[in-house]
Scaffold this active site. Structure first.
Site, mmCIF file in Angstrom:
data_model
loop_
_atom_site.group_PDB
_atom_site.id
_atom_site.type_symbol
_atom_site.label_atom_id
_atom_site.label_comp_id
_atom_site.label_asym_id
_atom_site.label_seq_id
_atom_site.Cartn_x
_atom_site.Cartn_y
_atom_site.Cartn_z
ATOM 1 C CE LYS A 103 -4.002 -2.324 1.346
ATOM 2 N NZ LYS A 103 -5.182 -2.227 2.721
ATOM 3 C CG HIS A 122 -7.275 -2.470 -3.547
ATOM 4 N ND1 HIS A 122 -7.424 -1.652 -2.079
ATOM 5 C CD2 HIS A 122 -6.465 -3.905 -2.187
ATOM 6 C CE1 HIS A 122 -7.230 -2.820 -0.478
ATOM 7 N NE2 HIS A 122 -7.058 -3.912 -0.951
ATOM 8 C CD GLU A 151 -8.056 -7.344 0.111
ATOM 9 O OE1 GLU A 151 -6.769 -7.643 0.917
ATOM 10 O OE2 GLU A 151 -8.626 -6.364 0.391
ATOM 11 C CB ILE A 188 -9.261 -3.669 4.935
ATOM 12 C CG1 ILE A 188 -9.504 -4.575 4.107
ATOM 13 C CG2 ILE A 188 -8.121 -3.133 4.592
ATOM 14 C CD1 ILE A 188 -8.925 -4.190 2.676
ATOM 15 N N GLY A 229 -6.843 -8.672 7.582
ATOM 16 C CA GLY A 229 -7.131 -8.586 8.451
ATOM 17 C C GLY A 229 -5.994 -9.789 9.201
ATOM 18 C CB SER A 246 -1.346 -3.293 7.827
ATOM 19 O OG SER A 246 -2.616 -4.258 8.432
#
Ligand code: G3P
Length: 238
Positions: free
Chosen positions: A9, A97, A145, A150, A190, A212
């Site tokens: 990202k 996305h 997703e 997220i 997640g 992340s």
């Protein structure tokens, strides 16, 4: 083949030279798993600014763009043009996305354009209905997703296992209608631990799309290794 796809990202953690560090950690984990003859492919999706630099330095690591436009070569200032991405070494692109959504028409044209350009397409879907609809466009990958998970650290594979099961079924339904190969199904949102990744594969995916859980973790190597081990150790249905 299983897949571990990291989307950097635009997190500040990968600004400047740090994107090279992330690529080199992924490449090192990739070397370690391929020495063990494990069939796990790693892909890194990077900001457009560094595609060429990363591709020329990490030739053994497939690099994706995070988005590409279907705009033409030539007078298309500021758009991300597939032919140029390819010329700089990109292997493919994420499209649609949930942070960069396209209309169905644009998505369809973009996937076709990526195919013409010999770039892989990874389409994001939010529901199993979208998985089925997008599969008919024959992308190479579909990542399901749920947007609400997220970046939360609550993984789709634990919080919404049904979504994955329904997506697997949705793909099975389109199988007979598709002349070409079915897209590879991934899931994301997640995912932070090896257990999350293992569960994702055991529910029927061929791997994960993660951001992340890697990029914002304290130790990139540890988190990538844990996710890779989770995927490899899963009792896969595929
Ligand atoms: O593109 C990957 C994604 O949207 C999942 O993000 O941070 O929940 O792993 P994250």
């Amino acid at each position: 083949m299983k897949y571990l796809i990291v989307n950097s990202k635009n997190y500040p953690e990968v600004a400047g030279k740090r994107i090279f560090e992330l690529a080199s950690v992924i490449e090192a984990v990739k070397r370690r798993t391929s020495r063990k003859r494990k069939k796990l492919e790693f892909i890194l999706a990077v900001p457009a600014f560094c595609v060429q630099a990363i591709c020329s330095r990490f030739q053994g690591l497939p690099i994706f763009c995070q988005h590409l436009d279907a705009s033409p070569l030539g007078s298309s200032t500021g758009f991300l043009v597939p032919e140029l991405a390819r010329s700089y070494g990109a292997h493919g692109s994420i499209v649609n996305h949930s942070e960069h959504q396209l209309s169905f028409e644009k998505l369809s044209v973009t996937i076709a354009r990526l195919k013409e350009t010999d770039l892989k397409s990874l389409v994001c879907a939010r529901t199993s209905y979208e998985v089925r609809k997008f599969a008919l466009l024959s992308p190479d990958f579909i990542a399901v997703e749920p947007p609400e998970l997220i970046g939360t650290g609550r993984s789709v594979s634990k919080a919404k296992p049904q979504l994955i099961v329904q997506s697997v079924k949705a793909l099975e339904k389109v199988e007979s209608n598709l002349a070409s190969r079915l897209p590879v199904l991934l899931c994301g949102a997640g995912i932070v631990s090896g257990q999350d990744a293992k569960r994702a594969v055991e529910l029927g995916t061929q791997g994960i799309l993660v951001s992340s859980g890697v990029v914002r973790s304290q130790n990139w190597k540890q988190s990538i290794e844990a996710l890779a081990d989770g995927i490899i150790n899963a009792e896969s249905k595929i």
